[in-house]
Design a protein around this motif. Sequence first.
Motif, mmCIF file in Angstrom:
data_model
loop_
_atom_site.group_PDB
_atom_site.id
_atom_site.type_symbol
_atom_site.label_atom_id
_atom_site.label_comp_id
_atom_site.label_asym_id
_atom_site.label_seq_id
_atom_site.Cartn_x
_atom_site.Cartn_y
_atom_site.Cartn_z
ATOM 1 N N VAL A 180 0.846 -1.197 0.000
ATOM 2 C CA VAL A 180 0.000 0.000 0.000
ATOM 3 C C VAL A 180 0.880 1.245 0.000
ATOM 4 C CG1 VAL A 180 -1.638 1.327 1.388
ATOM 5 C CG2 VAL A 180 -1.925 -1.138 1.162
ATOM 6 N N LEU A 214 -0.104 -6.870 -3.401
ATOM 7 C CA LEU A 214 -1.386 -6.401 -2.880
ATOM 8 C C LEU A 214 -2.511 -7.376 -3.180
ATOM 9 C CD1 LEU A 214 -2.534 -3.706 -1.585
ATOM 10 C CD2 LEU A 214 -3.378 -3.235 -3.879
ATOM 11 N N PRO A 218 -3.162 -11.584 0.165
ATOM 12 C CA PRO A 218 -4.339 -11.926 0.978
ATOM 13 C C PRO A 218 -4.895 -13.314 0.674
ATOM 14 C CG PRO A 218 -4.835 -10.187 -0.607
ATOM 15 C CD PRO A 218 -3.363 -10.326 -0.570
ATOM 16 N N VAL A 222 -5.669 -16.385 3.355
ATOM 17 C CA VAL A 222 -6.899 -17.166 3.485
ATOM 18 C C VAL A 222 -6.584 -18.661 3.491
ATOM 19 C CG1 VAL A 222 -8.988 -17.855 2.288
ATOM 20 C CG2 VAL A 222 -8.446 -15.449 2.516
ATOM 21 N N PHE A 237 -11.907 -28.267 5.872
ATOM 22 C CA PHE A 237 -11.793 -27.661 4.542
ATOM 23 C C PHE A 237 -10.938 -28.519 3.616
ATOM 24 C CE2 PHE A 237 -12.468 -23.978 7.336
ATOM 25 C CZ PHE A 237 -13.574 -23.435 6.724
ATOM 26 N N ILE A 248 -8.102 -27.390 -3.202
ATOM 27 C CA ILE A 248 -8.441 -25.985 -2.947
ATOM 28 C C ILE A 248 -7.273 -25.280 -2.273
ATOM 29 C CG2 ILE A 248 -9.951 -24.484 -1.579
ATOM 30 C CD1 ILE A 248 -12.185 -26.457 -2.177
ATOM 31 N N PHE B 31 -5.695 -0.361 0.226
ATOM 32 C CA PHE B 31 -5.732 -1.455 1.192
ATOM 33 C C PHE B 31 -6.999 -2.296 1.020
ATOM 34 C CE2 PHE B 31 -7.007 -3.028 5.429
ATOM 35 C CZ PHE B 31 -5.975 -3.923 5.617
ATOM 36 N N ILE B 33 -8.534 -2.967 -1.648
ATOM 37 C CA ILE B 33 -8.365 -3.909 -2.768
ATOM 38 C C ILE B 33 -7.843 -5.225 -2.208
ATOM 39 C CG2 ILE B 33 -7.075 -4.392 -4.879
ATOM 40 C CD1 ILE B 33 -6.971 -1.407 -5.407
ATOM 41 N N SER B 34 -6.849 -5.111 -1.326
ATOM 42 C CA SER B 34 -6.264 -6.300 -0.724
ATOM 43 C C SER B 34 -7.302 -7.058 0.104
ATOM 44 C CB SER B 34 -5.091 -5.866 0.149
ATOM 45 O OG SER B 34 -4.154 -6.878 0.247
ATOM 46 N N LEU B 37 -9.618 -9.037 -1.997
ATOM 47 C CA LEU B 37 -9.037 -10.291 -2.474
ATOM 48 C C LEU B 37 -9.036 -11.342 -1.377
ATOM 49 C CD1 LEU B 37 -7.734 -11.097 -5.235
ATOM 50 C CD2 LEU B 37 -8.269 -8.691 -5.006
ATOM 51 N N MET B 38 -8.925 -10.898 -0.122
ATOM 52 C CA MET B 38 -8.964 -11.861 0.972
ATOM 53 C C MET B 38 -10.348 -12.508 1.031
ATOM 54 S SD MET B 38 -7.725 -11.367 4.894
ATOM 55 C CE MET B 38 -6.254 -10.530 4.402
ATOM 56 N N GLY B 41 -10.769 -14.809 -1.925
ATOM 57 C CA GLY B 41 -10.213 -16.146 -1.730
ATOM 58 C C GLY B 41 -11.192 -17.040 -0.977
ATOM 59 N N LEU B 42 -11.831 -16.476 0.057
ATOM 60 C CA LEU B 42 -12.815 -17.247 0.826
ATOM 61 C C LEU B 42 -13.998 -17.639 -0.054
ATOM 62 C CD1 LEU B 42 -13.104 -15.470 4.297
ATOM 63 C CD2 LEU B 42 -12.436 -17.821 3.863
ATOM 64 N N ALA B 45 -12.998 -20.406 -2.416
ATOM 65 C CA ALA B 45 -12.919 -21.693 -1.738
ATOM 66 C C ALA B 45 -14.322 -22.242 -1.494
ATOM 67 C CB ALA B 45 -12.165 -21.544 -0.417
ATOM 68 N N LEU B 48 -15.894 -23.470 -4.757
ATOM 69 C CA LEU B 48 -15.299 -24.732 -5.191
ATOM 70 C C LEU B 48 -15.856 -25.891 -4.376
ATOM 71 C CD1 LEU B 48 -11.581 -23.650 -5.751
ATOM 72 C CD2 LEU B 48 -13.136 -24.568 -7.484
ATOM 73 N N LEU B 49 -15.928 -25.705 -3.057
ATOM 74 C CA LEU B 49 -16.465 -26.768 -2.197
ATOM 75 C C LEU B 49 -17.921 -27.056 -2.552
ATOM 76 C CD1 LEU B 49 -14.910 -25.821 1.244
ATOM 77 C CD2 LEU B 49 -14.570 -27.955 0.003
ATOM 78 N N ASN B 133 -18.434 -25.327 8.396
ATOM 79 C CA ASN B 133 -17.079 -24.752 8.464
ATOM 80 C C ASN B 133 -17.053 -23.408 7.757
ATOM 81 O OD1 ASN B 133 -15.345 -27.898 7.781
ATOM 82 N ND2 ASN B 133 -16.363 -27.187 9.627
ATOM 83 N N CYS B 134 -17.511 -23.445 6.499
ATOM 84 C CA CYS B 134 -17.495 -22.217 5.688
ATOM 85 C C CYS B 134 -18.364 -21.152 6.320
ATOM 86 C CB CYS B 134 -18.020 -22.496 4.281
ATOM 87 S SG CYS B 134 -16.960 -23.538 3.317
ATOM 88 N N VAL B 137 -16.679 -19.655 9.514
ATOM 89 C CA VAL B 137 -15.443 -18.918 9.238
ATOM 90 C C VAL B 137 -15.745 -17.638 8.455
ATOM 91 C CG1 VAL B 137 -13.279 -18.973 7.945
ATOM 92 C CG2 VAL B 137 -13.904 -20.896 9.396
#
Lengths: 550, 201
Positions: A180, A214, A218, A222, A237, A248, B31, B33-34, B37-38, B41-42, B45, B48-49, B133-134, B137
Amino acid sequence: MAQAQLPLETPLSLPGHPKAWKWYDYFTFNVDHKVIGIQYLVTAFIFYLIGGLMAVAMRTELATADSDFLNPNLYNAFMTNHGTIMIFFWVVPAAIGGFGNYLVPLMIGARDMAFPRLNALAFWLNPPAGALLLASFLFGGAQAGWTAYPPLSTITATTAQSMWILAIVLVGTSSILGAVNFIVTIWKMKVPSMRWNQLPLFCWAMLATSLLALVSTPVLAVGLILLLFDINFGTSFYRPDAGGNVIIYQHLFWFYSHPAVYLMILPIFGIMSEVIPVHARKPIFGYQAIAYSSLAICCVGLFVWVHHMFTSGTPPWMRMFFTISTLIVAVPTGVKIFSWVATLWGGKIRLNSAMLFAIGLLSMFVLGGLSGVTLGTAPVDIHVHDTYYVVAHFHYVLFGGSVFGLYAGIYHWFPKITGRLLDERLGILHFVLTFIGTNLTFLPMHELGLKGMPRRVAMYDPQFEPINFICTIGAFVLAFSIIPFLINVLWSWNKGKIAGDNPWGGLSLEWTTSSPPPIENWEVLPVVTKGPYDYGIEQRKGSTNENEEE
Amino acid sequence: MQGTIDSQTTAITADHGHEHPDFRVLGLLVFLISESLMFGGLFAAYLLLRGMHAQWPPEGTEVELLVPTINTLLLLSSSFVIHYGDVAIKRDDVRSMRKWYWITAAMGAVFLGGQVYEYLTLGYGLRTNVFANCFYVMTGFHGLHVFVGILLILGVIWRSRRPGHYSAQKHTGVTMAEIYWHFVDVIWIILFTLLYILTRF
Ligand SMILES: [Cu+2]
């Protein structure tokens, strides 16, 4: 202290400001980007030595086919933590945190980064993370390799594995905060007289690196947090027996960890683009091509990660797609290589330690790149997957590439950072030993891999013993190559020849201030009148066209 | 980022005498943006599951809709409420800014309360199956962000007790808390769609 040759109009330091930092300032929460840069570089180098010792121990074990030096669990712990330390605690923090923080504000004519306190915070996440990683050895050390694939990582040394995860999440957070900071700094804090096409290529590379960090870091966080839940809180998971799926994890992990290769090499490419033109005394060839190819690598590099998973039951269309996208990355990388070669071509080359390491990088990175092309192709990759061929490839890229680049950067900017020159004879000795050691260690590994020796093993088929023995000798040469370097740095820092502001005749802005630069970098901000690589080009009256040499 | 330039705010670089424009809003946007993406990712996942199971959520896992729907409406409307606060500070009206921010914080707290109530009454726990789980979390991770958002808002309220700390010209902190709150809201809409609405079809 080298405070010579300040420009005449320079007023003395503002009242109430310290003129220079004391040694103990380097152990505090200091917000000066130069202090933070040095903190990163020194901390990372200490981890480099620790990770290097682990490598030497592993190579000693591998000198013979039997397990006779390290017990297998310790071998696994060293194997895991050698990779982790070299990536997350040496190359990434040294290249991005160290050189990035030290150089970016100096190169763009800024007094500091955009968010100095955030910057200090990002650094101070590193020491506790490193301590956590080292402390994990008390619990046996993580066993599952730096990739920490489940199910292995969820069933072996789980306490150490959890500490490993926390350490990586901490340095990941540091990396995001740093990204950042770099993006805002490079975007917004260039000195007003600097246009985008006068931005030094190191800063272009840092911009691309930061964008990549950036968006990819992240996702790794995860993946690892879900792994942490699987290990400690009974979720599933990644447990196929309970409805989860291990693939995954691999996707989340490699979505970061392929770009991580670029986090480790793009800043190094930036260092190359600074070191080569200065010491070849020539304008850089293809400024725009180099600048934009960094961004191209950053974009394409986000869509190649499955080439690490060709053997994970990947469907054929995916293998095809990711083979092609992987090979496309070779294009912008090739653009850079050819541009550097063209810059060297016909230059008045100053063959000092910095330039030797840069040329050494060029030769070895090409080898690493070529084996990378073979590995990116699914049919070959399936054949040599998880063999020493892969180990040979990424050590040519990461040692022959990143580490050589870091050394080139240290020889090049040490005079700016300390005000004193490194000794050239020791530097050349260091280069020769490193170059021989690298090739002795890693070149034979190609053959080992093609003959089928698997990686990550402490014991192996005795037929591989002679070649392994050569690799081990190489590793010892590499270990000894550090000695002249350490002597050189420690001696020159105190007693070396005074460097002056601009020992190499560089044109980028960091050379317009004193060595070491004062706090806040300049009393009066510099004005950009010509491009950073206009060597041998007379400035045209009233114009700053620096792309005309193309 | 326009806002920063318009409002002409400047920050004194820590320990340095020199001033440069305030880039904090821009920094926050980068920040976020980051952060996206976090969550991205969740979500990936999760999807996909979901794609790997013939029945989703698995047999016997009932997704409750009443409380989360109320919660969603609450969080959505809180985004409007906090915006009134931002409008107020641009009119130099600190008093009503504080009022709207208090209301937003309270709505956020009620949302978290609803979340906890849901956790306590649901027929499944964290370990029941992969869907659970999903569910825990993802909602937990989002709840953590709501909590941070509330802290930011309370921080703004705390600082604004000093007259003149925020004004029509100088209110970066107020704006940042608002941006963060909107972000948390947008993430919830995606989560609500994935975890509740799409499990009905
Ligand atoms: Cu890769």
